[in-house]
Design an enzyme around this catalytic site. Sequence first.
Site, mmCIF file in Angstrom:
data_model
loop_
_atom_site.group_PDB
_atom_site.id
_atom_site.type_symbol
_atom_site.label_atom_id
_atom_site.label_comp_id
_atom_site.label_asym_id
_atom_site.label_seq_id
_atom_site.Cartn_x
_atom_site.Cartn_y
_atom_site.Cartn_z
ATOM 1 C CB CYS A 112 24.169 -4.371 -20.368
ATOM 2 S SG CYS A 112 23.113 -5.142 -19.152
ATOM 3 C CG HIS A 252 21.710 -1.265 -21.860
ATOM 4 N ND1 HIS A 252 21.344 -2.394 -22.546
ATOM 5 C CD2 HIS A 252 21.555 -1.570 -20.536
ATOM 6 C CE1 HIS A 252 20.985 -3.333 -21.685
ATOM 7 N NE2 HIS A 252 21.096 -2.854 -20.456
ATOM 8 C CG ASN A 282 18.371 -4.948 -19.520
ATOM 9 O OD1 ASN A 282 19.131 -5.366 -20.388
ATOM 10 N ND2 ASN A 282 18.799 -4.463 -18.365
HETATM 11 O O1 UT7 Z 1 21.071 -3.581 -17.489
HETATM 12 C C1 UT7 Z 1 21.746 -3.232 -16.352
HETATM 13 C C2 UT7 Z 1 21.326 -1.980 -15.816
HETATM 14 N N1 UT7 Z 1 20.064 -2.061 -15.134
HETATM 15 C C3 UT7 Z 1 19.430 -0.956 -14.890
HETATM 16 O O2 UT7 Z 1 19.904 0.054 -15.322
HETATM 17 C C4 UT7 Z 1 18.178 -0.953 -14.064
HETATM 18 C C5 UT7 Z 1 18.212 0.253 -13.163
HETATM 19 N N2 UT7 Z 1 17.098 0.390 -12.262
HETATM 20 C C6 UT7 Z 1 15.818 0.650 -12.631
HETATM 21 O O3 UT7 Z 1 15.519 0.664 -13.813
HETATM 22 C C7 UT7 Z 1 14.818 1.007 -11.574
HETATM 23 O O4 UT7 Z 1 15.503 1.223 -10.356
HETATM 24 C C8 UT7 Z 1 13.717 -0.056 -11.356
HETATM 25 C C9 UT7 Z 1 12.775 -0.060 -12.557
HETATM 26 C C10 UT7 Z 1 14.325 -1.417 -11.134
HETATM 27 C C11 UT7 Z 1 12.877 0.321 -10.133
HETATM 28 O O5 UT7 Z 1 12.321 1.612 -10.306
HETATM 29 P P1 UT7 Z 1 12.411 2.679 -9.143
HETATM 30 O O6 UT7 Z 1 11.661 3.851 -9.605
HETATM 31 O O7 UT7 Z 1 13.860 2.851 -8.821
HETATM 32 O O8 UT7 Z 1 11.618 1.987 -7.976
HETATM 33 P P2 UT7 Z 1 12.131 1.566 -6.526
HETATM 34 O O9 UT7 Z 1 13.036 0.395 -6.608
HETATM 35 O O10 UT7 Z 1 12.640 2.802 -5.820
HETATM 36 O O11 UT7 Z 1 10.775 1.138 -5.856
HETATM 37 C C12 UT7 Z 1 9.700 2.054 -5.653
HETATM 38 C C13 UT7 Z 1 8.507 1.298 -5.142
HETATM 39 C C14 UT7 Z 1 8.820 0.355 -3.983
HETATM 40 O O12 UT7 Z 1 7.738 0.369 -3.083
HETATM 41 P P3 UT7 Z 1 7.790 1.237 -1.732
HETATM 42 O O13 UT7 Z 1 8.991 0.716 -0.990
HETATM 43 O O14 UT7 Z 1 7.954 2.660 -2.174
HETATM 44 O O15 UT7 Z 1 6.497 0.930 -1.088
HETATM 45 C C15 UT7 Z 1 8.900 -0.988 -4.627
HETATM 46 O O16 UT7 Z 1 8.592 -2.046 -3.741
HETATM 47 O O17 UT7 Z 1 7.971 0.472 -6.172
HETATM 48 C C16 UT7 Z 1 7.843 -0.869 -5.693
HETATM 49 N N3 UT7 Z 1 8.037 -1.770 -6.824
HETATM 50 C C17 UT7 Z 1 7.017 -2.174 -7.604
HETATM 51 N N4 UT7 Z 1 5.704 -1.909 -7.575
HETATM 52 C C18 UT7 Z 1 4.951 -2.468 -8.535
HETATM 53 C C19 UT7 Z 1 9.188 -2.321 -7.266
HETATM 54 N N5 UT7 Z 1 8.944 -3.091 -8.342
HETATM 55 C C20 UT7 Z 1 7.601 -3.019 -8.573
HETATM 56 C C21 UT7 Z 1 6.759 -3.576 -9.533
HETATM 57 N N6 UT7 Z 1 5.442 -3.275 -9.472
HETATM 58 N N7 UT7 Z 1 7.211 -4.388 -10.508
#
Ligand code: UT7
Length: 325
Positions: A112, A252, A282
């Site tokens: 990125c 970004h 992204n």
């Molecule tokens: O370009 C390079 C840089 N990339 C980034 O900067 C991305 C950085 N990361 C993020 O943007 C976020 O971490 C994500 C958007 C990927 C995830 O968001 P989060 O708030 O960190 O969620 P999480 O991974 O902590 O997951 C929370 C919950 C989980 O369920 P449980 O374990 O709490 O039951 C996941 O399984 O959300 C669940 N989950 C979803 N639920 C519905 C993860 N993805 C999804 C989804 N839909 N698409």
Amino acid sequence: MGAKLLGIGSYLPEKILTNKDLEKMVDTSDEWITTRTGIKERRVSSPSQASSDLGYQASLKAIENAGIVKESIEMIITATITPDMFFPSTACIIQEKLGLDNIPCFDLSSACAGFIYGLEIARSFIDSGKYSTILVIATDCMSKVTDYTDRSTCILLGDGSAAAVVGKSKDDIGILDSYLGASGKYARLLYMPAGGSRQPASIETVTQRLHYMKMEGSAVYKVAVTSMVDAVNVVLKKAGLSKDDISLFIPHQANLRIIQAIGKTLDVPMEKIFVNIEKYGNMSAASVGVAFDEAIRNEKIKNGDTICMVSFGSGFTWASNIIKL
Ligand code: UT7
């Protein structure tokens, strides 16, 4: 002597993949994606389109915008982590599409952060006096390395490209300063395990879906915020400027919450931060380039303004720059 952007252009594939479409593919919801990421839709290239095709279209627009003849381009740098193939470079493939020949062409793998890395490399070549006009392209087809059974990543990514013609600047406008960084200790938080020389493509790697991007989202999130805040502060200090000298920050576009956290930490209001993540998700290297192009076309910035671009991605890599228009 310095370097400035003589012209910029971007290209996005036509097909739109909405959150509603994703609801039919994985266990997710428009509500979850919107509140956790800010993304509503993203562009997806067709099966016949590769990163060079997108990059070529963006290049034509940048060349036209620069008002130069394409033959004056002396070098092509292409930032991509989704090259058409391992070799030859996507830069060479775009060179051929542009009908150019016998100029140096190479790819840059900084994920990125690639567009800002590419601009800084172009600036350095121009500062050296050896080259005067360089085409920098950021192009990624992230949909081609996305696992559409993995809800934690497939909702984030999209395809797009941006290109800039970088040339000599004899006055005080152009790229005033840049800051590039990387930390390989985080390599396995955001990577594509197979298909390279470590794990060459095999029936097993394909069966295990190892040719798709893998990410530890929440770990990446934390470092993304701190690294981009730091990158903005470092480049402002290098340039001898304060945040109040910046008309628009172009970060970004990985997650709206990351962008808001950066704004909050830097104490910069959201009105001074460009956001288009809702439309494209992204797009890796292309994100800041497409955002910059849109900010100009939508007259969010004008001649005389000073902008700050910042990005962060796999590697980890990060980069920032300050450009006076
Ligand atoms: O370009 C390079 C840089 N990339 C980034 O900067 C991305 C950085 N990361 C993020 O943007 C976020 O971490 C994500 C958007 C990927 C995830 O968001 P989060 O708030 O960190 O969620 P999480 O991974 O902590 O997951 C929370 C919950 C989980 O369920 P449980 O374990 O709490 O039951 C996941 O399984 O959300 C669940 N989950 C979803 N639920 C519905 C993860 N993805 C999804 C989804 N839909 N698409």
